[in-house]
Design a protein around this motif. Structure first.
Motif, PDB file in Angstrom:
ATOM      1  N   ASP A  20      13.843   5.205 -35.491  1.00 44.08           N
ATOM      2  CA  ASP A  20      12.810   6.215 -35.268  1.00 44.08           C
ATOM      3  C   ASP A  20      11.836   5.748 -34.203  1.00 44.08           C
ATOM      4  N   SER A  21      11.402   6.699 -33.365  1.00 38.58           N
ATOM      5  CA  SER A  21      10.291   6.439 -32.461  1.00 38.58           C
ATOM      6  C   SER A  21       9.017   6.626 -33.268  1.00 38.58           C
ATOM      7  N   LEU A  22       8.242   5.542 -33.458  1.00 40.45           N
ATOM      8  CA  LEU A  22       7.134   5.567 -34.401  1.00 40.45           C
ATOM      9  C   LEU A  22       6.036   6.519 -33.970  1.00 40.45           C
ATOM     10  N   ARG A  23       6.023   6.920 -32.701  1.00 40.71           N
ATOM     11  CA  ARG A  23       5.021   7.895 -32.262  1.00 40.71           C
ATOM     12  C   ARG A  23       5.334   9.273 -32.821  1.00 40.71           C
ATOM     13  N   ASN A  24       6.626   9.631 -32.904  1.00 40.12           N
ATOM     14  CA  ASN A  24       7.011  10.933 -33.439  1.00 40.12           C
ATOM     15  C   ASN A  24       7.250  10.903 -34.942  1.00 40.12           C
ATOM     16  N   SER A  25       7.396   9.735 -35.530  1.00 43.39           N
ATOM     17  CA  SER A  25       7.626   9.605 -36.971  1.00 43.39           C
ATOM     18  C   SER A  25       6.591   8.656 -37.548  1.00 43.39           C
ATOM     19  N   PRO A  26       5.364   9.122 -37.745  1.00 33.28           N
ATOM     20  CA  PRO A  26       4.314   8.219 -38.255  1.00 33.28           C
ATOM     21  C   PRO A  26       4.589   7.723 -39.663  1.00 33.28           C
ATOM     22  N   PHE A  27       5.333   8.473 -40.464  1.00 35.21           N
ATOM     23  CA  PHE A  27       5.605   8.028 -41.823  1.00 35.21           C
ATOM     24  C   PHE A  27       6.468   6.768 -41.841  1.00 35.21           C
ATOM     25  N   THR A  28       7.285   6.567 -40.788  1.00 35.21           N
ATOM     26  CA  THR A  28       8.089   5.350 -40.718  1.00 35.21           C
ATOM     27  C   THR A  28       7.203   4.125 -40.538  1.00 35.21           C
ATOM     28  N   GLU A  29       6.197   4.225 -39.686  1.00 37.03           N
ATOM     29  CA  GLU A  29       5.274   3.111 -39.488  1.00 37.03           C
ATOM     30  C   GLU A  29       4.479   2.819 -40.759  1.00 37.03           C
ATOM     31  N   GLN A  30       4.058   3.869 -41.460  1.00 37.18           N
ATOM     32  CA  GLN A  30       3.339   3.656 -42.718  1.00 37.18           C
ATOM     33  C   GLN A  30       4.223   2.959 -43.738  1.00 37.18           C
ATOM     34  N   SER A  31       5.505   3.327 -43.783  1.00 33.51           N
ATOM     35  CA  SER A  31       6.416   2.697 -44.725  1.00 33.51           C
ATOM     36  C   SER A  31       6.653   1.232 -44.372  1.00 33.51           C
ATOM     37  N   ILE A  32       6.719   0.931 -43.069  1.00 33.90           N
ATOM     38  CA  ILE A  32       6.902  -0.462 -42.656  1.00 33.90           C
ATOM     39  C   ILE A  32       5.705  -1.301 -43.075  1.00 33.90           C
ATOM     40  N   ARG A  33       4.497  -0.768 -42.877  1.00 37.45           N
ATOM     41  CA  ARG A  33       3.296  -1.504 -43.273  1.00 37.45           C
ATOM     42  C   ARG A  33       3.250  -1.728 -44.785  1.00 37.45           C
ATOM     43  N   ALA A  34       3.597  -0.677 -45.554  1.00 37.33           N
ATOM     44  CA  ALA A  34       3.577  -0.818 -47.010  1.00 37.33           C
ATOM     45  C   ALA A  34       4.607  -1.831 -47.483  1.00 37.33           C
ATOM     46  N   MET A  35       5.786  -1.851 -46.859  1.00 37.52           N
ATOM     47  CA  MET A  35       6.822  -2.807 -47.251  1.00 37.52           C
ATOM     48  C   MET A  35       6.378  -4.236 -46.948  1.00 37.52           C
ATOM     49  N   LEU A  36       5.793  -4.466 -45.778  1.00 38.39           N
ATOM     50  CA  LEU A  36       5.352  -5.809 -45.418  1.00 38.39           C
ATOM     51  C   LEU A  36       4.218  -6.281 -46.309  1.00 38.39           C
ATOM     52  N   GLU A  37       3.316  -5.377 -46.676  1.00 35.38           N
ATOM     53  CA  GLU A  37       2.225  -5.766 -47.569  1.00 35.38           C
ATOM     54  C   GLU A  37       2.753  -6.136 -48.953  1.00 35.38           C
ATOM     55  N   ASN A  38       3.783  -5.421 -49.432  1.00 36.96           N
ATOM     56  CA  ASN A  38       4.377  -5.784 -50.723  1.00 36.96           C
ATOM     57  C   ASN A  38       5.068  -7.146 -50.657  1.00 36.96           C
ATOM     58  N   LEU A  39       5.510  -7.541 -49.461  1.00 37.15           N
ATOM     59  CA  LEU A  39       6.138  -8.848 -49.295  1.00 37.15           C
ATOM     60  C   LEU A  39       5.129  -9.943 -48.988  1.00 37.15           C
ATOM     61  N   GLY A  40       3.825  -9.599 -48.974  1.00 35.27           N
ATOM     62  CA  GLY A  40       2.777 -10.592 -48.763  1.00 35.27           C
ATOM     63  C   GLY A  40       2.454 -10.853 -47.316  1.00 35.27           C
ATOM     64  N   ILE A  41       2.791  -9.937 -46.407  1.00 33.69           N
ATOM     65  CA  ILE A  41       2.533 -10.117 -44.980  1.00 33.69           C
ATOM     66  C   ILE A  41       1.437  -9.144 -44.580  1.00 33.69           C
ATOM     67  N   ALA A  42       0.324  -9.656 -44.035  1.00 37.11           N
ATOM     68  CA  ALA A  42      -0.798  -8.817 -43.636  1.00 37.11           C
ATOM     69  C   ALA A  42      -0.487  -8.160 -42.307  1.00 37.11           C
ATOM     70  N   THR A  43      -0.774  -6.853 -42.205  1.00 41.99           N
ATOM     71  CA  THR A  43      -0.503  -6.102 -40.973  1.00 41.99           C
ATOM     72  C   THR A  43      -1.754  -5.395 -40.468  1.00 41.99           C
ATOM     73  N   GLU A  44      -2.936  -5.818 -40.881  1.00 41.86           N
ATOM     74  CA  GLU A  44      -4.155  -5.158 -40.446  1.00 41.86           C
ATOM     75  C   GLU A  44      -4.392  -5.402 -38.965  1.00 41.86           C
ATOM     76  N   GLY A  45      -4.714  -4.324 -38.244  1.00 47.68           N
ATOM     77  CA  GLY A  45      -5.038  -4.408 -36.827  1.00 47.68           C
ATOM     78  C   GLY A  45      -3.841  -4.492 -35.914  1.00 47.68           C
ATOM     79  N   GLY A  46      -2.657  -4.652 -36.426  1.00 44.94           N
ATOM     80  CA  GLY A  46      -1.471  -4.738 -35.589  1.00 44.94           C
ATOM     81  C   GLY A  46      -0.845  -3.374 -35.370  1.00 44.94           C
ATOM     82  N   SER A  47       0.013  -3.285 -34.396  1.00 48.78           N
ATOM     83  CA  SER A  47       0.722  -2.031 -34.100  1.00 48.78           C
ATOM     84  C   SER A  47       2.208  -2.331 -34.036  1.00 48.78           C
TER      85      SER A  47
END
Length: 413
Positions: free
Chosen positions: A99-126
């Motif tokens: 997915d192109s994350l610009r046209n599919s914002p829900f994909t980016e949100q899911s990636i952030r949620a998955m990384l946070e559940n794995l203990g990886i901080a994604t604040e401020g990153g793109s």
């Protein structure tokens, strides 16, 4: 005065589902154990039960059917049904086809949620990765499946990914209609379609945005089913037909009369056959004995037409009364041939262009034929003799149906 009445009405309506559901077989056994081993159902009426479940006294005199089939091939148990599961997940490892994350914002949100559940901080990153795609995962959980079994799952892209080939589905919970998680899916996605693209041309074969993970889900929770406690089995025909239902009941009664000395099957309608399980045999063993009985199935005469693809399916018992048919395609040809008009000598006129149009209408291959289809082979031969294409055959069959000469059901898809 109205408030106590309203509270009483609400309490009564709230108890209706519990009263309608009744007691489960397990609850009945527990209650029977408390009462000395006998369960006394206050709503049970032997006369009503006998009237609702009526077994035919003898075999019926029906003409032979069309095809000899086993009972397991033309009917299924009402209790043995699949349960549909659905979930939302991510497919990773794609080669730039995600997915192109610009046209599919829900994909980016899911990636952030998955990384946070794995203990990886994604604040401020793109995140701008093109190797991830958001997908919907679906599965059918078979009946009587137990915890720990594996089932197949289907994966379909919901963003703008171009292909799921080479991707891996990460752990995805699968829920049923009640909102509970019954399975968890994960594994490599197998895609049959592919896409090849160059600078000026693109070739796509199949559907590369949908795939399958064989044995990709593990069942975590089984659906409660007490098949062995059922004293009455219900068969549902896949193709409803009164004649087939009666033949199934007769075949089962003939077998149980010799095997158990009693007739146990009764037809209820065109789709349902009820069977009373004999004593001293388990429900699974009893159904295994009767599901291989051979009966002659029957179906009504039917013609199925799909106008989008030009597909025509004609049943074996379709018949056509004697009719005369005229079929021919109207062809209109328009030819533009403008003519140049010259003025008379020394007339000081100007050269002009005069339009000229020639229109010609004709009906090639127009003919009148007599069509009489007492059986399927004669009907197909008559249609082929007209020399028409599938779209013409569709028009002819619709016209025959309107004329009342088609002795079958015409189904348009």
């Amino acid at each position: 005065m109205m408030r106590p009445f309203a509270l009483l009405l609400a309490a009564t309506l709230g108890l209706q589902p519990a009263l309608a559901d009744g007691l489960t077989p397990k609850a009945k056994r527990e209650l029977a154990a408390k009462n000395g081993g006998v369960y006394d159902d206050p709503e049970y009426d032997p006369a009503t039960t006998t009237r609702m479940f009526r077994v035919s006294p003898g075999p019926s005199s029906l003409p032979p059917g069309q095809v000899a089939s086993r009972i397991k091939d033309i009917a299924q148990l009402q209790s043995s049904r699949d349960n549909q599961l659905v979930g939302y997940g991510l497919v990773i490892g794609l080669a730039g086809s995600g997915d192109s994350l610009r046209n599919s914002p829900f994909t980016e949100q899911s990636i952030r949620a998955m990384l946070e559940n794995l203990g990886i901080a994604t604040e401020g990153g793109s995140a701008r990765a093109k190797n991830v795609a958001a997908v919907i995962v679906t599965a059918n959980m078979p009946p009587y499946v137990q915890s720990g079994a594996r089932i197949d799952i289907d994966v379909s892209s919901m963003g703008d990914a171009t292909s799921l080939a080479g991707g891996t589905l990460i752990m995805t919970p699968l829920k049923a209609a009640d909102g509970e998680i019954y399975a968890v899916g994960q594994g490599a996605v197998i895609v049959s379609g592919f896409t090849a693209q160059g600078q000026a041309e693109q070739l796509t074969q199949g559907v590369p945005t949908a795939g399958r993970v064989p044995n990709g889900a593990i069942v975590e929770r089984s659906v409660k089913a007490e098949f062995d406690d059922q004293s009455t089995l219900t068969l549902q025909l896949r193709n409803p037909d009164f004649s087939t239902a009666i033949r199934i009941a007769d075949a089962i009664n003939d077998y149980t009369s010799q095997r158990f000395g009693m007739r146990v099957a009764g037809e209820r309608d065109s789709r349902t056959v009820q069977i009373r399980r004999p004593k001293g045999v388990s429900a699974a063993r009893f159904y295994a004995e009767i599901e291989n009985l051979v009966v002659e199935s029957d179906t009504p005469a039917r013609v199925v037409i799909d106008e989008r693809t030009g597909t025509i399916v004609i049943g074996n018992d379709v018949k056509i009364s004697r009719v005369a048919i005229s079929h021919g395609t109207l062809t209109v040809r328009i030819t533009e041939a403008p003519r140049v008009v010259q003025p008379e000598p020394f007339s000081k006129g100007e050269t002009a262009v005069e339009p000229f149009t020639a229109i010609d209408a004709s009906r090639p291959d127009a003919r009148v034929a007599v069509l009489d289809g007492p059986d399927l082979q004669t009907l197909v031969s008559g249609l082929n003799r007209l020399g028409v294409k599938p779209d013409g055959i569709i028009a002819i069959l619709q016209g025959i149906k309107s004329a009342g000469a088609l002795q079958a059901d015409l189904v348009l898809q």
